[in-house]
Design an enzyme around this catalytic site. Structure first.
Site, PDB file in Angstrom:
ATOM      1  N   ARG A 242       0.826  -1.156   0.061  1.00  0.00           N
ATOM      2  CA  ARG A 242       0.021   0.026   0.034  1.00  0.00           C
ATOM      3  C   ARG A 242       0.956   1.108  -0.135  1.00  0.00           C
ATOM      4  NH1 ARG A 242      -5.188   0.271   2.212  1.00  0.00           N
ATOM      5  NH2 ARG A 242      -4.763   1.695   3.630  1.00  0.00           N
TER       6      ARG A 242
ATOM      7  N   ARG B  62       9.737   5.804  -3.446  1.00  0.00           N
ATOM      8  CA  ARG B  62       9.784   7.105  -4.401  1.00  0.00           C
ATOM      9  C   ARG B  62      11.294   7.541  -4.492  1.00  0.00           C
ATOM     10  NH1 ARG B  62       5.271  10.225  -2.230  1.00  0.00           N
ATOM     11  NH2 ARG B  62       3.258   9.416  -3.278  1.00  0.00           N
TER      12      ARG B  62
ATOM     13  N   ARG C 218      -8.884  -6.491  13.526  1.00  0.00           N
ATOM     14  CA  ARG C 218      -8.272  -5.865  14.409  1.00  0.00           C
ATOM     15  C   ARG C 218      -9.027  -4.464  14.938  1.00  0.00           C
ATOM     16  NH1 ARG C 218      -4.292  -7.534  17.387  1.00  0.00           N
ATOM     17  NH2 ARG C 218      -3.101  -5.572  17.493  1.00  0.00           N
TER      18      ARG C 218
ATOM     19  N   ARG D 253       0.173   5.918  16.625  1.00  0.00           N
ATOM     20  CA  ARG D 253       0.489   6.969  16.190  1.00  0.00           C
ATOM     21  C   ARG D 253      -0.294   7.876  17.203  1.00  0.00           C
ATOM     22  NH1 ARG D 253      -2.348   5.625  10.219  1.00  0.00           N
ATOM     23  NH2 ARG D 253      -4.217   4.288  11.069  1.00  0.00           N
TER      24      ARG D 253
ATOM     25  N   GLU E 156      -3.260   6.382  19.195  1.00  0.00           N
ATOM     26  CA  GLU E 156      -4.001   4.979  18.667  1.00  0.00           C
ATOM     27  C   GLU E 156      -3.422   3.919  19.086  1.00  0.00           C
ATOM     28  OE1 GLU E 156      -4.822   5.692  14.335  1.00  0.00           O
ATOM     29  OE2 GLU E 156      -4.823   3.871  14.091  1.00  0.00           O
TER      30      GLU E 156
ATOM     31  N   TYR F  89      -9.865  -4.915   3.170  1.00  0.00           N
ATOM     32  CA  TYR F  89      -9.365  -3.662   3.396  1.00  0.00           C
ATOM     33  C   TYR F  89      -9.516  -2.554   2.641  1.00  0.00           C
ATOM     34  CZ  TYR F  89      -5.300  -1.348   5.850  1.00  0.00           C
ATOM     35  OH  TYR F  89      -4.513  -0.357   6.280  1.00  0.00           O
TER      36      TYR F  89
ATOM     37  N   ASP G   9     -10.343   1.174   1.141  1.00  0.00           N
ATOM     38  CA  ASP G   9     -10.435   2.561   1.563  1.00  0.00           C
ATOM     39  C   ASP G   9     -11.547   3.142   1.157  1.00  0.00           C
ATOM     40  OD1 ASP G   9      -7.818   2.561   2.351  1.00  0.00           O
ATOM     41  OD2 ASP G   9      -6.667   2.886   0.337  1.00  0.00           O
TER      42      ASP G   9
HETATM   43  N1  UDP Z   1       3.372   0.881   7.699  1.00  0.00           N
HETATM   44  C1  UDP Z   1       4.670   0.986   8.611  1.00  0.00           C
HETATM   45  N2  UDP Z   1       5.200   1.661   9.048  1.00  0.00           N
HETATM   46  C2  UDP Z   1       4.438   3.066   9.002  1.00  0.00           C
HETATM   47  C3  UDP Z   1       3.256   3.247   8.315  1.00  0.00           C
HETATM   48  C4  UDP Z   1       2.701   2.117   7.727  1.00  0.00           C
HETATM   49  O1  UDP Z   1       5.216  -0.116   8.275  1.00  0.00           O
HETATM   50  O2  UDP Z   1       5.013   3.915   9.576  1.00  0.00           O
HETATM   51  C5  UDP Z   1       2.861  -0.341   7.286  1.00  0.00           C
HETATM   52  C6  UDP Z   1       2.062  -1.087   8.227  1.00  0.00           C
HETATM   53  O3  UDP Z   1       2.306  -2.599   7.943  1.00  0.00           O
HETATM   54  C7  UDP Z   1       0.643  -0.897   7.637  1.00  0.00           C
HETATM   55  C8  UDP Z   1       0.798  -0.598   6.224  1.00  0.00           C
HETATM   56  O4  UDP Z   1       1.858  -0.022   6.148  1.00  0.00           O
HETATM   57  O5  UDP Z   1      -0.216  -1.936   8.371  1.00  0.00           O
HETATM   58  C9  UDP Z   1      -0.334   0.242   5.470  1.00  0.00           C
HETATM   59  O6  UDP Z   1      -0.362   1.450   6.437  1.00  0.00           O
HETATM   60  P1  UDP Z   1      -1.706   2.277   6.087  1.00  0.00           P
HETATM   61  O7  UDP Z   1      -0.897   3.873   6.398  1.00  0.00           O
HETATM   62  O8  UDP Z   1      -2.180   2.324   4.416  1.00  0.00           O
HETATM   63  O9  UDP Z   1      -2.538   1.769   6.919  1.00  0.00           O
HETATM   64  P2  UDP Z   1      -4.263   2.607   7.588  1.00  0.00           P
HETATM   65  O10 UDP Z   1      -3.799   4.142   7.425  1.00  0.00           O
HETATM   66  O11 UDP Z   1      -4.803   1.865   6.525  1.00  0.00           O
HETATM   67  O12 UDP Z   1      -4.158   2.111   9.015  1.00  0.00           O
END
Ligand code: UDP
Length: 374
Positions: free
Chosen positions: A179, A183, A256, A287, A312, A360, A362
């Site tokens: 996801r 870059r 989860r 976070r 969170e 999952y 969006d």
């Molecule tokens: N992820 C990570 N470190 C970060 C942010 C995301 O390893 O700092 C990984 C983690 O496995 C997560 C996935 O990237 O489940 C997808 O993150 P996303 O931000 O898309 O998750 P959401 O916002 O849907 O919770």
């Protein structure tokens, strides 16, 4: 029958479906067990700030039709998600993985230097996999190591992912990490999409706009009086948990869930960003969201002397909790496939959304999905 559609769940799928059906002159009734519509988009206003009560929602899409559709309900602002991560080494890193991150991690200053460093790290990972007789990444850890390498995996991925999912990276599906973009440009925009933003005035405006003129009954659980509710409409649109719909006959699907510790602070600007990820396994939360930054930019941040933050915490879902994320590992996918077989045979029930499709999703793909039904 009183209604053409009974829509169970007033989240984004249900509300969008109701809006489009209503427009076609269909009689719709929406019921939701929560006290308010909106599902996990629901925002609560605290100190003049829209607090994303069920976690940060950032709308992003490259689908022009979807973008124009949501903007026709409520205009969106120019919020661009640029999260920052606080790593176990104590440093701050930009996300997603881009030239800023590579500079912060390795001191590399050009795309060519970064590319060399990445290739070196990937090579290590691929060699280790080959030695183990593996040709393709089998799990999230192998995917991350071959995509981005050990340094970033250890500082920015492993701790965060294992906290978020409560499972080892070696037991998680590889697609989750794909996801995130990688870059070789100095671009901190978390998404690759053409359009991105937050509804001006908050997500409740989007939901209220979608449900305008439609009968909605809150505080009402379909399962408390299933017989009655099944008799009020020709068709059902079900957006709840698919396993619950079928009385858990093939077993319970796992989710989860996320818990938020929300506080009002007597300062205007706590962390300078909407999203700061804590990627260390030692810190219990994943976070901190500072909600005002979704809708207040530049000087406007200081017009409000207060701010609201949410820490969170991610935990395993149990009965009575709100399910947030499906756990798409092998065991759960097998159980889901059995429910899906039953669902495919229903002629009067439409299943849609994260819980009913155990996917999952969006936000934008949810709307695109509803479009396909009309
Ligand atoms: N992820 C990570 N470190 C970060 C942010 C995301 O390893 O700092 C990984 C983690 O496995 C997560 C996935 O990237 O489940 C997808 O993150 P996303 O931000 O898309 O998750 P959401 O916002 O849907 O919770």
């Amino acid at each position: 029958m009183l209604y053409d559609y009974l829509i169970i769940g007033a989240g984004l799928f249900g509300a969008t479906f109701a809006y489009l059906a209503h427009k076609q002159g269909k009689r719709c009734l929406v019921i939701d067990k929560r006290p308010y519509p909106g599902g996990n988009l629901y925002c609560e206003e605290i100190e003049g700030i829209n607090v994303h009560k069920y976690g940060a929602h950032i709308f992003h899409t490259s689908d022009k039709k979807v973008w124009e559709f949501v903007n026709s309900i409520v205009p969106f602002n120019r919020y661009t998600n640029c999260p920052v991560a606080k790593a176990p080494d104590g440093k701050l890193y930009n996300l997603p993985f881009n030239m800023n991150t590579f500079y912060q991690m390795w001191g590399v200053k050009t795309p060519a230097e970064a590319q060399m460093k990445l290739e070196e790290q990937r090579k290590d990972a691929v060699e280790k996999m080959q030695a183990a007789g593996v040709s393709r990444p089998r799990n999230l850890e192998e995917q991350a190591l071959t995509l981005i390498g050990k340094d970033i995996y250890e500082q920015l991925i492993k701790g965060y992912t294992e906290k978020q999912w409560g499972r080892k990276c070696t037991d998680l599906p590889d697609f989750i990490i794909r996801r995130l973009p990688v870059r070789l440009t100095f671009d901190n925009n978390y998404f690759n999409d053409n359009y991105q933003g937050i509804p001006i005035g908050g997500y409740n405006k989007l939901i209220d706009g979608l449900l305008d003129g439609i009968e909605v009954i809150t505080n009402t659980d379909f399962f408390n009086d299933r017989h009655h509710w099944e008799s009020v409409a020709d068709k059902i649109v079900f957006t709840g948990k698919i396993d619950e719909f079928y009385d858990y006959r093939f077993g319970k699907l796992e989710y989860r869930t996320v818990y938020f510790d929300t506080k009002v602070l007597d300062e205007s600007n706590h962390q300078g960003n909407a999203v700061v990820n804590y990627t260390s396994a030692e810190i219990p939360f994943t976070r901190i969201i500072e909600h005002k930054h979704f809708e207040m930019f530049g000087e406007a941040v200081y017009k409000n002397p207060k701010t609201v933050i949410s820490k969170e915490y991610s935990t395993e879902w149990a009965d009575g909790m709100e399910p947030f994320y499906p756990v798409n590992d092998d065991r759960n996918q097998k159980i889901y496939a059995q429910y899906k077989d039953l669902a495919d045979k229903e002629s009067n029930v439409i299943f849609g959304g994260r819980l009913a499709e155990y996917k999952y999703y969006d936000m934008a793909p949810i709307i695109a999905k509803v479009f396909t039904l009309f």
